[in-house]
Write an enzyme that holds these catalytic residues in place. Structure first.
Site, PDB file in Angstrom:
ATOM      1  N   LYS A 107     -15.098  -6.838  -3.607  1.00 25.13           N
ATOM      2  CA  LYS A 107     -15.184  -6.862  -2.156  1.00 25.13           C
ATOM      3  C   LYS A 107     -16.598  -6.894  -1.977  1.00 25.13           C
ATOM      4  O   LYS A 107     -17.421  -5.955  -2.266  1.00 25.13           O
ATOM      5  CB  LYS A 107     -14.259  -5.684  -1.509  1.00 25.13           C
ATOM      6  CG  LYS A 107     -13.050  -5.547  -1.817  1.00 25.13           C
ATOM      7  CD  LYS A 107     -12.388  -4.407  -1.150  1.00 25.13           C
ATOM      8  CE  LYS A 107     -11.078  -4.425  -1.416  1.00 25.13           C
ATOM      9  NZ  LYS A 107     -10.646  -3.220  -0.829  1.00 25.13           N
TER      10      LYS A 107
ATOM     11  N   LYS B  65       0.824  -1.250  -0.079  1.00 27.12           N
ATOM     12  CA  LYS B  65      -0.130   0.146  -0.183  1.00 27.12           C
ATOM     13  C   LYS B  65       1.062   1.337  -0.063  1.00 27.12           C
ATOM     14  O   LYS B  65       1.646   1.606   0.790  1.00 27.12           O
ATOM     15  CB  LYS B  65      -1.101  -0.071   1.164  1.00 27.12           C
ATOM     16  CG  LYS B  65      -1.844  -1.247   1.171  1.00 27.12           C
ATOM     17  CD  LYS B  65      -2.943  -0.981   2.180  1.00 27.12           C
ATOM     18  CE  LYS B  65      -3.896  -2.435   2.057  1.00 27.12           C
ATOM     19  NZ  LYS B  65      -5.134  -1.982   1.372  1.00 27.12           N
TER      20      LYS B  65
END
Length: 168
Positions: free
Chosen positions: A117, A21
């Site tokens: 998701k 990230k």
């Protein structure tokens, strides 16, 4: 965010894939350090919509040297039409830009992959319409099913994570 030391530790414990990230600062330098620390790992980058205002064609070209498998959501969803204007030498994955099946058509030519998701797409019914998660994981090139490792307790039966793999 995965640091070079965390990447080395994960690789020493058998991790095969590292999701990095990254915000908009020192991207190439961070990736270079992580690649050096985990030379055999597959690297994917999650920009979390943080790369607006950057010279993306030059950045993507620079990142090619580090054998990046994909970059997830480099721009905010409302700005991802900018991705239509240049080639992607590294495949791009939509995340925040895709919530339902209806979003997919607009993402063509912007992204090569979609991160589906359950909590963002409207639940299991919509996810299954998008062929999500474990039912199709065995046929996917990359699977991001690490959510349960962030829970204090998971439901039973649960997935087990070790040696860079998910065990059923």
């Amino acid at each position: 965010m995965v640091s070079a030391s965390a990447a080395a530790d994960a690789a020493s414990r058998g991790a095969l894939l590292l999701k990095i990230k990254l915000d908009h600062q020192h991207i190439v330098e961070k990736v270079a350090a992580i690649r050096a620390a985990a030379p055999e790992a597959t690297l994917i980058i999650d920009a979390n919509e943080a790369w607006h205002g950057l010279d993306l064609p030059s950045l993507f070209t620079a990142l090619q040297a580090y054998d990046i498998a994909m970059i997830e959501q480099p721009l905010p969803a409302v700005q991802d039409s900018e991705l239509l204007h240049f080639p992607h030498p590294i495949p791009l994955c939509a995340d925040e830009s895709c919530h339902t099946v209806a979003d997919i058509a607009a993402l063509r030519h912007r992204y090569e992959m979609i991160n589906i998701k359950l909590d963002k797409c409207g639940g299991l019914t919509e996810a299954l319409a998008m062929e999500a998660a474990l039912p199709v994981a065995t046929g996917a090139e990359y699977v991001d099913l690490d959510g349960p490792i962030w829970l204090a307790a998971d439901s039973s039966p649960f997935l087990s994570y070790s040696q860079g793999r998910i065990w059923l």
